[in-house]
Design an enzyme around this catalytic site. Structure first.
Site, mmCIF file in Angstrom:
data_model
loop_
_atom_site.group_PDB
_atom_site.id
_atom_site.type_symbol
_atom_site.label_atom_id
_atom_site.label_comp_id
_atom_site.label_asym_id
_atom_site.label_seq_id
_atom_site.Cartn_x
_atom_site.Cartn_y
_atom_site.Cartn_z
ATOM 1 N N LYS A 86 -8.429 -16.584 27.050
ATOM 2 C CA LYS A 86 -9.813 -16.265 27.404
ATOM 3 C C LYS A 86 -10.253 -14.913 26.830
ATOM 4 C CE LYS A 86 -10.650 -19.099 31.435
ATOM 5 N NZ LYS A 86 -9.440 -19.935 31.500
ATOM 6 N N GLU A 108 -20.170 -17.067 35.208
ATOM 7 C CA GLU A 108 -19.776 -17.795 36.402
ATOM 8 C C GLU A 108 -18.293 -18.095 36.258
ATOM 9 O OE1 GLU A 108 -18.841 -20.786 34.105
ATOM 10 O OE2 GLU A 108 -20.909 -20.156 33.842
ATOM 11 N N SER A 377 -1.594 -21.614 26.553
ATOM 12 C CA SER A 377 -2.886 -20.943 26.748
ATOM 13 C C SER A 377 -2.790 -19.708 27.638
ATOM 14 C CB SER A 377 -3.907 -21.922 27.315
ATOM 15 O OG SER A 377 -3.421 -22.547 28.493
HETATM 16 C C1 LIG Z 1 -9.258 -21.321 31.621
HETATM 17 C C2 LIG Z 1 -7.937 -21.771 31.180
HETATM 18 C C3 LIG Z 1 -7.744 -23.020 30.556
HETATM 19 C C4 LIG Z 1 -8.827 -24.044 30.362
HETATM 20 O O1 LIG Z 1 -9.862 -23.679 29.517
HETATM 21 P P1 LIG Z 1 -10.061 -24.270 28.047
HETATM 22 O O2 LIG Z 1 -11.449 -23.859 27.722
HETATM 23 O O3 LIG Z 1 -9.903 -25.756 28.108
HETATM 24 O O4 LIG Z 1 -9.051 -23.659 27.166
HETATM 25 C C5 LIG Z 1 -6.473 -23.339 30.100
HETATM 26 N N1 LIG Z 1 -5.437 -22.504 30.283
HETATM 27 C C6 LIG Z 1 -5.563 -21.314 30.896
HETATM 28 C C7 LIG Z 1 -4.372 -20.448 31.066
HETATM 29 C C8 LIG Z 1 -6.816 -20.902 31.363
HETATM 30 O O5 LIG Z 1 -6.938 -19.715 31.969
#
Ligand SMILES: *Cc1c(COP(=O)(O)O)cnc(C)c1O
Length: 409
Positions: A86, A108, A377
């Site tokens: 993010k 949000e 992620s």
């Molecule tokens: C917010 C988040 C996601 C999901 O968001 P995407 O826009 O689909 O990438 C996935 N993994 C983590 C660790 C997150 O914080």
């Protein structure tokens, strides 16, 4: 020619009339920034000095050996500042806000991760920051609310409707309409009205650019498959863009299967039969909605994947057959999480663990001279209480113990 902001028949900008000028300005500012190579360089330099980029590509040597199939590589977005991909998007939008001369950001947030990332960016750039959050989520995500406030943001508790993310989205839009001149709305994922899907995908493409260079250097060739979890779709689009032009690289998006696709308790838009086309929250995509177009209650053990819509860009790539969609259940996620911790010393977020599940199912059927990449992620530290609770549940424990054999079979 394709209309700007459309991906096949998906996307668009369904916005209230009063926001028309604001979107016109935003489109112009983004187009100028995108065309300016010094802007991208500024972004890369910022991420290198503030957020540990380039993030490493880790060879999961133990699990590759255990499964006896493909070489498993993990792209380490968990090592970003604030613990997830993010940061790429919010820091990029922060630079754009500075360029536009605006002084205030709003966002949000459901689980709170995007709120913390945005509050962090606002502190760094000296911007005023207001975060909208449903009352129910404020209660569930106390630590994140604490940090947002300590970072200097104002957290507004939304008490209307179901008191969750979709009500917070409505409130944030109401705020934007009343303060368009000085305020930018920081969209958290590759959804919403144009230009947000394109903008967020562009900032997140840094993941794929790095991953492609890294796998080429470390493995000597491209991977056969790339896996990413899909909430809104930003981390998936981020890594996929590094390989979209190579048809031999298969791209796999993994959605939240929750209690199973038959249970009605999931958040799988494209991997299930439950979603249908619709327009909501400013864009056209596949939504989990009832026949009257009311959004359904979605569910996932991973708060970041618990969303009714999905990126119009991914919906188009799915329709074209370029991205395959799968779902992982909560139990499979716990199994993959445990395996990754015990064998590799890596703690993936519950969201990211969905991508690990599908990769672990497929790796044994691939050849040792092939590679696959899992986009990790984020880190799992934030999920400590959920994970602890899951490990206390005996039904999950059985599943965890039998998983390795099951996947390899
Ligand atoms: C917010 C988040 C996601 C999901 O968001 P995407 O826009 O689909 O990438 C996935 N993994 C983590 C660790 C997150 O914080």
């Amino acid at each position: 020619m394709q209309k700007p902001g459309y991906y096949g028949k998906w996307g668009g900008a369904y916005i209230p009339e009063v926001l028309y000028e604001t979107f016109k300005d935003l489109n112009a500012a983004f187009a100028a920034a995108k065309a300016d190579p010094t802007f991208w360089q500024e972004f890369v330099d910022l991420m290198a000095t503030y957020s540990c980029r380039p993030t490493p590509l880790t060879h999961a040597a133990n699990l590759s050996r255990d499964f006896g199939g493909a070489q498993i590589f993990v792209k380490r977005e968990d090592l970003n500042h604030t613990g997830a991909h993010k940061a790429n998007n919010v820091m990029g939008q922060g630079l754009l806000v500075k360029r536009m001369g605006k002084t205030r950001v709003i966002a949000e947030t459901g689980a709170g991760q995007h709120g913390v990332a945005t509050a962090t960016m606002a502190a760094k750039f000296g911007l005023e920051c207001t975060i909208y959050m449903g009352e129910e989520d404020v209660r569930r995500q106390r630590p994140n609310v604490f940090w947002m406030e300590k970072l200097g943001a104002t957290v507004v508790t939304v008490t209307s409707g179901s008191k969750t993310l979709k009500d917070a989205i409505n409130e944030a839009f109401r705020d934007w309409v009343s303060r368009m001149d000085d305020t930018h709305y920081v969209m958290g994922t590759v959804c919403g009205p144009h230009p947000f899907p394109e903008m967020v995908a562009w900032f997140q493409s840094i993941i794929g650019i790095e991953a492609r260079a890294q796998i080429s250097k470390q493995f000597g060739k491209l991977p056969s498959r790339v896996y990413a979890c899909v909430g809104g779709g930003s981390n998936a689009m981020g890594i996929f863009q590094g390989f979209l032009d190579e048809p031999q690289v298969e791209l796999i998006g993994v959605e939240a299967g929750g209690h199973g696709l038959d249970s009605g308790r999931h958040a799988a838009r494209l991997a299930s039969q439950d979603a249908s086309p619709g327009v909501a929250q400013g864009y056209h995509t596949m939504f989990l909605q009832n026949q009257e177009g009311q959004m359904m209650d979605t569910y996932s053990v991973a708060a970041g994947l618990d969303y009714v819509g999905v990126s119009p860009i991914l919906t188009d790539l799915w329709e074209q057959g370029r991205v395959r969609f799968e779902a992982a259940t909560d139990k499979e996620v716990m199994a993959a999480l445990e395996l990754t911790m015990k064998r590799e010393g890596i703690i993936p977020a519950l969201e990211s663990s969905h991508a690990f599940v599908q990769a672990y199912k497929e790796a044994p059927h691939m050849q040792p001279d092939e590679a696959l990449i899992i986009n990790m992620s984020g880190r799992g530290d934030k999920d400590i209480f959920t994970i602890a609770q899951a490990f206390n549940d005996p039904s999950w424990k059985d599943f965890i113990i039998t998983k390795g054999a099951e996947y390899a079979a």
